[in-house]
Motif scaffolding. Structure first.
Motif, PDB file in Angstrom:
ATOM      1  N   TYR A  22       1.410   0.720  -1.421  1.00 45.28           N
ATOM      2  CA  TYR A  22       1.853  -0.427  -0.633  1.00 45.28           C
ATOM      3  C   TYR A  22       2.443  -1.528  -1.517  1.00 45.28           C
ATOM      4  O   TYR A  22       3.319  -2.277  -1.083  1.00 45.28           O
TER       5      TYR A  22
ATOM      6  N   SER B 225      -1.024  -4.510   9.333  1.00 51.68           N
ATOM      7  CA  SER B 225      -1.981  -3.409   9.187  1.00 51.68           C
ATOM      8  C   SER B 225      -3.373  -3.890   8.775  1.00 51.68           C
ATOM      9  O   SER B 225      -4.336  -3.139   8.880  1.00 51.68           O
TER      10      SER B 225
ATOM     11  N   GLN C 203       5.075  -5.772   8.375  1.00 46.00           N
ATOM     12  CA  GLN C 203       4.399  -4.555   8.845  1.00 46.00           C
ATOM     13  C   GLN C 203       3.093  -4.341   8.082  1.00 46.00           C
ATOM     14  O   GLN C 203       2.054  -4.002   8.668  1.00 46.00           O
TER      15      GLN C 203
END
Length: 191
Positions: free
Chosen positions: A174, A24, A20
């Motif tokens: 992140y 991005s 994911q």
């Protein structure tokens, strides 16, 4: 506009979170995995461990990489002091890990290795994370509802426990999810 050199990007990770995060960055990539025993030498510093493991995960691919392939491998560890917390195997493991993190600061370190058939480059990212003092009921609810058995340190920052329990973070959010994408973006551009 192209942000990156013309590579065939390969992410060597089963982690849906890493997939994911890489999406991005608007990178087209394929996912390929190979089983690697994640063992590191005794006495290695906690800062070296995730980089060592990311490099280890790249090894089985090296002879198979074509000229335009760029392989991305990564490993994330959670450290409380000098202790490295792995992935919990049981409910009790997860409970003890989160209880140990409760009310304290810990570090999350991700090592990343970029590999082509010509060269490789490794880097790491460290994030400090602080949990509030969690109640037993909060911890038990989280483990039962989210089953964090695939996560180092027994938690996912993007899940319920992160929303209700993390009081501060210093560094990349992140990175705690498993891939320091801002740093990865810069490293790929320089690669």
């Amino acid at each position: 506009m192209k942000w990156f050199p013309e590579y065939n990007f390969i992410l060597a990770s089963k982690s849906p979170r890493r997939q994911q995060l890489l999406k991005s960055l608007d990178i087209d990539f394929t996912v390929q995995t190979k089983e690697v025993e994640e063992v590191y030498p005794a006495g290695m510093s906690k800062e070296q461990v995730p980089v060592f493991l990311a490099e280890l995960k790249a090894q089985p691919f090296i002879k198979e990489l074509a000229d335009k392939d760029l392989l991305i491998t990564a490993d994330t560890i959670v450290c409380l002091g000098d202790e490295i917390l792995g992935k919990p195997e049981t409910f009790q493991d997860a409970l003890e890990m989160i209880q140990n993190l409760s009310g304290k600061e810990h570090q999350v370190i991700t090592g990343v290795c970029l590999t082509t058939n010509q060269k490789s480059k490794s880097f790491s990212s460290l994030t400090n994370v602080v949990f509030k003092k969690l109640t037993l009921e909060e911890i038990e609810y989280y483990i039962q509802a989210y089953e964090p058995y695939d996560k180092a340190g027994a938690y996912g920052i993007q899940e319920w426990i992160g929303a209700i329990g993390i009081t501060s973070i210093e560094g990349s959010f992140y990175n705690v999810m498993g891939l320091p994408i801002q740093k990865l973006y810069e490293q790929i551009q320089r690669f």
